[in-house]
Design a protein around this motif. Structure first.
Motif, short mmCIF file in Angstrom:
data_model
loop_
_atom_site.label_atom_id
_atom_site.label_comp_id
_atom_site.label_asym_id
_atom_site.label_seq_id
_atom_site.Cartn_x
_atom_site.Cartn_y
_atom_site.Cartn_z
N ALA A 1 0.84 -1.21 0.00
CA ALA A 1 0.00 0.00 0.00
C ALA A 1 0.87 1.25 0.00
O ALA A 1 0.61 2.22 -0.73
CB ALA A 1 -0.93 -0.01 1.21
N ALA A 2 1.93 1.24 0.83
CA ALA A 2 2.80 2.43 0.92
C ALA A 2 3.46 2.72 -0.42
O ALA A 2 3.70 3.87 -0.76
CB ALA A 2 3.86 2.21 2.01
N LYS B 1 7.35 5.49 2.40
CA LYS B 1 7.56 6.05 3.75
C LYS B 1 6.64 5.35 4.73
O LYS B 1 5.43 5.57 4.71
CB LYS B 1 7.29 7.54 3.72
CG LYS B 1 8.30 8.31 2.86
CD LYS B 1 7.72 9.48 2.15
CE LYS B 1 8.67 10.04 1.12
NZ LYS B 1 8.36 9.57 -0.25
N GLN B 2 7.24 4.53 5.60
CA GLN B 2 6.45 3.78 6.56
C GLN B 2 7.13 3.81 7.92
O GLN B 2 8.35 3.87 7.99
CB GLN B 2 6.36 2.30 6.16
CG GLN B 2 5.81 2.03 4.79
CD GLN B 2 5.83 0.54 4.52
OE1 GLN B 2 5.18 -0.24 5.22
NE2 GLN B 2 6.61 0.14 3.54
N MET C 1 1.88 5.38 7.22
CA MET C 1 2.53 5.54 5.91
C MET C 1 2.15 6.91 5.37
O MET C 1 1.13 7.47 5.75
CB MET C 1 2.11 4.44 4.93
CG MET C 1 0.64 4.45 4.54
SD MET C 1 0.27 3.12 3.35
CE MET C 1 -1.50 3.40 3.08
N CYS C 2 2.98 7.46 4.51
CA CYS C 2 2.63 8.72 3.89
C CYS C 2 3.31 8.84 2.54
O CYS C 2 4.19 8.06 2.20
CB CYS C 2 3.01 9.90 4.79
SG CYS C 2 4.78 10.11 5.05
N ARG D 1 8.53 11.34 12.45
CA ARG D 1 9.38 10.49 11.62
C ARG D 1 8.88 10.46 10.17
O ARG D 1 9.67 10.53 9.23
CB ARG D 1 9.40 9.06 12.17
CG ARG D 1 10.22 8.93 13.42
CD ARG D 1 10.31 7.48 13.82
NE ARG D 1 11.11 7.35 15.03
CZ ARG D 1 11.57 6.19 15.50
NH1 ARG D 1 11.31 5.06 14.83
NH2 ARG D 1 12.27 6.14 16.59
N LEU D 2 7.58 10.33 10.01
CA LEU D 2 7.01 10.30 8.66
C LEU D 2 7.24 11.65 7.97
O LEU D 2 7.60 11.71 6.80
CB LEU D 2 5.53 9.95 8.69
CG LEU D 2 5.18 8.50 9.03
CD1 LEU D 2 3.68 8.36 9.30
CD2 LEU D 2 5.60 7.54 7.93
#
Lengths: 403, 403
Positions: A146-147, A158-159, A176-177, A265-266
């Motif tokens: 998905a990420a 980005k996870q 995630m982003c 962090r994300l």
């Protein structure tokens, strides 16, 4: 962080979440449609772009999440479904309807997000054809797929996921982003999704999210452009079995700390993957007359094209930094300004610090990551933002990214 | 323009002005020190940067020009004399003193301007040594040499001169300016100097200048950065022998029109020479709820890095344009927005105009010069700004421009 530790698995690290991705060929032949589902309806919270032009899925999510509850999210890359008029709104609703039916969940519990090019309608036939395959592929380790599927100009996925204990139960938060350009405070051009198996009260979840976003996603900037599609969604399904978290609960602060940690962090990952970025820069202003003044100054520095290009050139050009502070609107007295690159003082009382050799400053600027600290010596206002340089590659990427 | 015609000669086109330039080796071995002198004390007006960090010469000029009178200007490139503390202030004063003595004019009638790198002290010994040579070289055709000596990253010099008749007398206005980066409305990073042999009342000169600057220099932007040194000075020495111009004089409007024309021509030259610029773009917003809203929107579009890079790529990416309007703070209703590139409508009622082929839009964007017009259809507010694209070259220039 004390008792909070990092774990693997992204948004599917917490219990009771499944995810999947497929290639729907929305724009490119690569995975571009993702789904994230909680096994049970979850408490939900969201934050959205402040742009007055808002994509259809943003309006849909904003309406639905207001109820404080959701169960699944359908996300596509390749098409923002923004500036697509009544057709775009109908398409977003239809995506939700189709996905809710395929999952056999309640229609209002289905959320939809889109990212990609503005002004192009969703290729609904391809989305429709892909949904059954997507639902069939849902699994407990799908966070990674998905990420990757939500990426646009991102070069890496980005996870993050964290684990800690609440009432003797193990609780996890996953996230995630995506986002690499059109990134500016006030919900940058980005999508972010957080999951937790903690039981959290609806209002409390919203509060924890808002506080964390204000200290993370709202403190990053790549290019100062705010998008039409920014969305952050947070689901809490309670499957960890803890007593419901809310202010007053002994573990409330721990939970908030974990949410902040994962968001920061994300957010920093977004900046590090900023389009063409070669340096990660923390801009910190202190001693401002007020926090609002400090914010004006950090934003002006971080969004100054001249400052960003000097960083790309590894040039400790403090003249451009003090110039940006000067036009930021913050109160400033030239003769009081100090500027440091990491620990090294470049400017003392508004002038070059003769005791710091230029070669030492250049050494700091050649690092992949450094801090620019401005002390205005006027009061107690502070602010920090995270940003990157502006490189030749940024221009190339954005001159080529087609309409 | 009717009876206003263009002539040659820049700032020395009007009667009674002399100029010269020399190589003082302030930073580079090239002409970098210029002088402009009126044969008689002149009525003077000025406008200055709104940056709260202001270079010493800006503070000096602001103080002196307030008296409404001046006779000569000393200008250097290569060093901004900004963020140089008490030493910088003393240096600016000393430059004025030395130049006034060498010219044998009254000290308060001497103005000083600097442009170049921030934070470096003036090499006063070299400036001092160069002044006598500079004064010796003053001549009636020196406008050209002066215009070249004030350049920094400019690739071409920028001069204009106009002629018209007042009370049967021939009147001229001359001008020169410099600036290529750090350019943003509110007195961009630039120096501009205007001369006229018209007789003008002091308050009236200021009014004509302010109106013209608001329609020209305050409507251009290259990179959104505002400098510490922006200055525009206007001398009117009355040697044309006309009756003193002021509001109510039959030729007052003609004079104002000429001032506006010369300012707009110089301002557009600044943009065309924007660092690395490959395209000159006029951004026009109409139908805004107010002029203030229209201004917010034009500035957001013209300063958006994503919009500017799309222009560099000749990409009619209207999604980025509407996105910028959306976050500008202006009132906007998505379904009412029209966007045109030159005469071609790209967006109709917030969505892609299907009748306009993309290839036709691309043809417009491949031109060196085009207009982006946004109609918000909400009211009568309008605004126009002049800007350029952001190219790979801009980044290279500014990553390399040393501290």
């Amino acid at each position: 962080m004390g008792s909070i530790k990092a774990v693997r698995g992204g948004v599917t690290a917490p219990q009771g979440y499944r995810a999947a991705a497929v290639e729907a060929r929305i724009k490119h032949p690569r995975p571009d449609l993702a789904m994230l589902v909680s096994d049970v309806p979850a408490v939900a919270a969201g934050m959205f772009t402040t742009n007055r032009i808002q994509a259809a899925p943003v309006r849909l999510c904003r309406d639905r999440v207001r109820r404080g509850r959701a169960q699944a999210i359908l996300v596509n890359s390749g098409c923002a479904n923004a500036c697509t008029g009544t057709r775009g709104w109908a398409d977003a609703c239809r995506m939700a309807t189709m996905a809710a039916r395929a999952l056999d969940i309640r229609e209002p519990d289905m959320l939809v997000c889109s990212t990609g090019t503005i002004g192009i309608p969703m290729p609904m036939d391809r989305v429709e054809a892909a949904i059954p395959k997507l639902v069939a592929g849902l699994n407990r380790k799908g966070g990674d797929a998905a990420a990757k599927a939500i990426m646009t100009t991102d070069t890496v996925d980005k996870q993050e996921a964290l684990e800690f204990r609440v009432n003797g139960k193990t609780v996890r938060i996953g996230g995630m982003c995506k986002g690499a350009g059109m990134i500016e405070p006030n919900m940058a051009t980005m999508l972010a999704f957080l999951t937790t198996d903690a039981a959290v009260a609806p209002g409390a979840l919203k509060q924890a999210l808002r506080d964390a976003v204000n200290r993370s996603f709202n403190r990053i900037t790549v290019d100062g452009d705010q998008s039409t599609n920014d969305t952050i969604l947070f689901l809490a399904n309670g499957m960890a079995g803890n007593r419901v978290l809310k202010p007053g609960h002994p573990a409330w602060r721990l939970f908030c700390e974990a949410v902040q940690t994962i968001c920061l962090r994300l957010a920093c990952r977004l900046v590090k993957d900023g389009e063409g970025a070669t340096r990660f820069v923390t801009v910190c202003v202190k001693g401002a007359a007020s926090d609002a003044d400090a914010q004006k100054a950090t934003r002006a520095i971080a969004n100054s094209l001249l400052v960003k290009t000097s960083w790309f050139g590894a040039d400790p050009n403090w003249g451009r930094v003090i110039d940006a502070v000067g036009y930021s609107g913050a109160r400033v007295e030239e003769s009081k300004v100090d500027i440091r690159y990491d620990r090294l003082r470049a400017v003392r009382s508004g002038q070059k610090d003769a005791r710091t050799p230029l070669s030492d400053l250049e050494k700091v600027l050649r690092q992949q990551s450094f801090t620019v600290e401005v002390d205005l010596h006027l009061g107690r206002g502070t602010d920090t933002v995270y940003t990157c340089d502006c490189s030749v590659e940024y221009i190339k990427i954005n001159a080529a990214y087609m309409t």
